[in-house]
Design a protein around this motif. Structure first.
Motif, PDB file in Angstrom:
ATOM      1  N   GLY A  45     -74.596 -58.742 -62.310  1.00 43.31           N
ATOM      2  CA  GLY A  45     -73.178 -58.672 -62.004  1.00 43.31           C
ATOM      3  C   GLY A  45     -72.355 -58.649 -63.280  1.00 43.31           C
ATOM      4  N   VAL A  46     -71.352 -57.802 -63.298  1.00 45.22           N
ATOM      5  CA  VAL A  46     -70.497 -57.645 -64.470  1.00 45.22           C
ATOM      6  C   VAL A  46     -69.131 -58.264 -64.238  1.00 45.22           C
ATOM      7  CG1 VAL A  46     -69.340 -55.956 -65.952  1.00 45.22           C
ATOM      8  CG2 VAL A  46     -71.691 -55.536 -65.179  1.00 45.22           C
ATOM      9  N   SER A  47     -68.559 -57.950 -63.080  1.00 46.63           N
ATOM     10  CA  SER A  47     -67.215 -58.442 -62.787  1.00 46.63           C
ATOM     11  C   SER A  47     -66.962 -58.347 -61.298  1.00 46.63           C
ATOM     12  CB  SER A  47     -66.172 -57.611 -63.547  1.00 46.63           C
ATOM     13  OG  SER A  47     -64.864 -58.093 -63.291  1.00 46.63           O
ATOM     14  N   CYS A  48     -66.010 -59.146 -60.820  1.00 45.73           N
ATOM     15  CA  CYS A  48     -65.614 -59.050 -59.419  1.00 45.73           C
ATOM     16  C   CYS A  48     -64.121 -59.324 -59.292  1.00 45.73           C
ATOM     17  CB  CYS A  48     -66.399 -60.016 -58.542  1.00 45.73           C
ATOM     18  SG  CYS A  48     -66.200 -61.764 -58.941  1.00 45.73           S
ATOM     19  N   LEU A  49     -63.558 -58.802 -58.211  1.00 51.38           N
ATOM     20  CA  LEU A  49     -62.135 -58.938 -57.937  1.00 51.38           C
ATOM     21  C   LEU A  49     -61.970 -59.575 -56.564  1.00 51.38           C
ATOM     22  CD1 LEU A  49     -59.385 -58.150 -59.217  1.00 51.38           C
ATOM     23  CD2 LEU A  49     -59.499 -56.042 -57.881  1.00 51.38           C
ATOM     24  N   LYS A  50     -61.237 -60.685 -56.548  1.00 52.99           N
ATOM     25  CA  LYS A  50     -61.041 -61.417 -55.294  1.00 52.99           C
ATOM     26  C   LYS A  50     -59.947 -60.750 -54.474  1.00 52.99           C
ATOM     27  CE  LYS A  50     -62.029 -65.701 -57.793  1.00 52.99           C
ATOM     28  NZ  LYS A  50     -61.433 -66.928 -58.349  1.00 52.99           N
ATOM     29  N   SER A  51     -60.270 -60.473 -53.213  1.00 55.13           N
ATOM     30  CA  SER A  51     -59.293 -59.822 -52.347  1.00 55.13           C
ATOM     31  C   SER A  51     -58.174 -60.778 -51.958  1.00 55.13           C
ATOM     32  CB  SER A  51     -59.982 -59.282 -51.098  1.00 55.13           C
ATOM     33  OG  SER A  51     -60.693 -60.314 -50.438  1.00 55.13           O
ATOM     34  N   ARG A  52     -58.459 -62.085 -51.921  1.00 62.11           N
ATOM     35  CA  ARG A  52     -57.464 -63.056 -51.455  1.00 62.11           C
ATOM     36  C   ARG A  52     -56.289 -63.199 -52.407  1.00 62.11           C
ATOM     37  NH1 ARG A  52     -62.336 -65.581 -49.901  1.00 62.11           N
ATOM     38  NH2 ARG A  52     -62.492 -65.907 -47.652  1.00 62.11           N
ATOM     39  N   ASP A  53     -56.593 -63.295 -53.707  1.00 55.23           N
ATOM     40  CA  ASP A  53     -55.513 -63.587 -54.644  1.00 55.23           C
ATOM     41  C   ASP A  53     -55.505 -62.688 -55.870  1.00 55.23           C
ATOM     42  OD1 ASP A  53     -57.113 -66.591 -56.036  1.00 55.23           O
ATOM     43  OD2 ASP A  53     -57.664 -64.476 -56.108  1.00 55.23           O
ATOM     44  N   ARG A  96     -69.308 -53.534 -52.378  1.00 58.89           N
ATOM     45  CA  ARG A  96     -68.413 -54.256 -51.489  1.00 58.89           C
ATOM     46  C   ARG A  96     -69.065 -55.568 -51.073  1.00 58.89           C
ATOM     47  NH1 ARG A  96     -66.287 -52.222 -45.607  1.00 58.89           N
ATOM     48  NH2 ARG A  96     -68.216 -53.203 -44.877  1.00 58.89           N
ATOM     49  N   ASP A  97     -68.339 -56.627 -51.254  1.00 60.13           N
ATOM     50  CA  ASP A  97     -68.813 -57.973 -50.932  1.00 60.13           C
ATOM     51  C   ASP A  97     -68.156 -58.411 -49.630  1.00 60.13           C
ATOM     52  OD1 ASP A  97     -68.489 -61.193 -52.720  1.00 60.13           O
ATOM     53  OD2 ASP A  97     -69.273 -60.688 -50.741  1.00 60.13           O
ATOM     54  N   TRP A  98     -68.913 -58.333 -48.534  1.00 60.81           N
ATOM     55  CA  TRP A  98     -68.338 -58.624 -47.224  1.00 60.81           C
ATOM     56  C   TRP A  98     -68.113 -60.124 -47.026  1.00 60.81           C
ATOM     57  CZ3 TRP A  98     -70.713 -61.525 -43.334  1.00 60.81           C
ATOM     58  CH2 TRP A  98     -72.048 -61.871 -43.576  1.00 60.81           C
ATOM     59  N   GLU A  99     -68.812 -60.946 -47.831  1.00 63.55           N
ATOM     60  CA  GLU A  99     -68.658 -62.393 -47.715  1.00 63.55           C
ATOM     61  C   GLU A  99     -67.481 -62.915 -48.534  1.00 63.55           C
ATOM     62  OE1 GLU A  99     -72.263 -64.406 -48.712  1.00 63.55           O
ATOM     63  OE2 GLU A  99     -73.370 -63.603 -47.009  1.00 63.55           O
ATOM     64  N   ARG A 100     -66.857 -62.019 -49.308  1.00 61.33           N
ATOM     65  CA  ARG A 100     -65.758 -62.464 -50.173  1.00 61.33           C
ATOM     66  C   ARG A 100     -66.208 -63.635 -51.036  1.00 61.33           C
ATOM     67  NH1 ARG A 100     -60.113 -62.758 -46.872  1.00 61.33           N
ATOM     68  NH2 ARG A 100     -59.530 -60.588 -47.080  1.00 61.33           N
ATOM     69  N   SER A 101     -67.316 -63.476 -51.687  1.00 60.30           N
ATOM     70  CA  SER A 101     -67.938 -64.578 -52.412  1.00 60.30           C
ATOM     71  C   SER A 101     -67.622 -64.602 -53.902  1.00 60.30           C
ATOM     72  CB  SER A 101     -69.454 -64.545 -52.202  1.00 60.30           C
ATOM     73  OG  SER A 101     -70.023 -63.389 -52.786  1.00 60.30           O
ATOM     74  N   CYS A 102     -66.802 -63.674 -54.372  1.00 60.02           N
ATOM     75  CA  CYS A 102     -66.382 -63.706 -55.778  1.00 60.02           C
ATOM     76  C   CYS A 102     -65.721 -65.047 -56.056  1.00 60.02           C
ATOM     77  CB  CYS A 102     -65.419 -62.555 -56.047  1.00 60.02           C
ATOM     78  SG  CYS A 102     -64.736 -62.518 -57.721  1.00 60.02           S
ATOM     79  N   SER A 103     -66.220 -65.745 -57.064  1.00 61.97           N
ATOM     80  CA  SER A 103     -65.681 -67.054 -57.383  1.00 61.97           C
ATOM     81  C   SER A 103     -65.601 -67.209 -58.892  1.00 61.97           C
ATOM     82  CB  SER A 103     -66.560 -68.154 -56.793  1.00 61.97           C
ATOM     83  OG  SER A 103     -67.778 -68.252 -57.514  1.00 61.97           O
ATOM     84  N   ASP A 104     -65.047 -68.315 -59.317  1.00 59.95           N
ATOM     85  CA  ASP A 104     -64.962 -68.582 -60.748  1.00 59.95           C
ATOM     86  C   ASP A 104     -66.354 -68.797 -61.344  1.00 59.95           C
ATOM     87  OD1 ASP A 104     -61.900 -70.561 -60.516  1.00 59.95           O
ATOM     88  OD2 ASP A 104     -62.243 -68.399 -60.513  1.00 59.95           O
ATOM     89  N   GLN A 105     -67.318 -69.115 -60.493  1.00 66.24           N
ATOM     90  CA  GLN A 105     -68.663 -69.432 -60.979  1.00 66.24           C
ATOM     91  C   GLN A 105     -69.631 -68.265 -60.889  1.00 66.24           C
ATOM     92  OE1 GLN A 105     -67.049 -71.602 -58.652  1.00 66.24           O
ATOM     93  NE2 GLN A 105     -66.261 -72.672 -60.451  1.00 66.24           N
ATOM     94  N   SER A 106     -69.362 -67.304 -60.010  1.00 68.72           N
ATOM     95  CA  SER A 106     -70.336 -66.229 -59.836  1.00 68.72           C
ATOM     96  C   SER A 106     -69.667 -64.950 -59.370  1.00 68.72           C
ATOM     97  CB  SER A 106     -71.417 -66.635 -58.843  1.00 68.72           C
ATOM     98  OG  SER A 106     -70.861 -66.838 -57.562  1.00 68.72           O
TER      99      SER A 106
END
Length: 127
Positions: A45-53, A96-106
């Motif tokens: 994983g390189v980067s992720c973008l949170k859909s919530r915020d 696409r991350d259906w679990e919306r699991s992008c976090s500060d830790q992973s």
């Protein structure tokens, strides 16, 4: 569907911007992640973008050099890559991350959180 583009050959220290065009769903409802896979190595994983915020997370190896962003109107997520190094050479994938699991830790909780992968785009950093 996801369609990644923008890869190419660039010299060390150069820049590229990857695009990930989404169709059939809203970017507001799913997190989007970028992964890469170099020859003989596992996909990382390189980067992720949170859909919530709209928050973003980066792998330590790219922090300060890569920036993820999105344009909702264009349904496109971007990965701006600056100060590229030879070790950034890899095939890059958006997911696409259906679990919306992008976090500060992973980037994602696990690869099972990904339900759609875009076709990869090759990035080669070489002089």
């Amino acid at each position: 569907q996801l369609q990644a583009s923008g890869g190419g050959l660039v010299q060390p220290g150069g820049s590229l911007r990857l695009s990930c065009a989404a169709s059939g769903f809203s970017l507001n409802h799913f997190d989007i992640a970028w992964f890469r896979q170099a020859p003989g190595k596992e996909r990382e994983g390189v980067s992720c973008l949170k859909s919530r915020d709209g928050g973003a997370t980066y792998a330590d190896s790219v922090k300060g050099r890569f920036t993820i962003s999105k344009d909702n109107a264009k349904r496109t997520v971007y990965l701006q890559m600056n100060s590229l190094k030879p070790e950034d050479t890899a095939v890059y994938y958006c997911a696409r991350d259906w679990e919306r699991s992008c976090s500060d830790q992973s980037i994602v909780s696990s690869l099972s959180a990904v339900d759609y992968w875009g076709k990869g785009t090759q990035v080669t950093v070489s002089s």
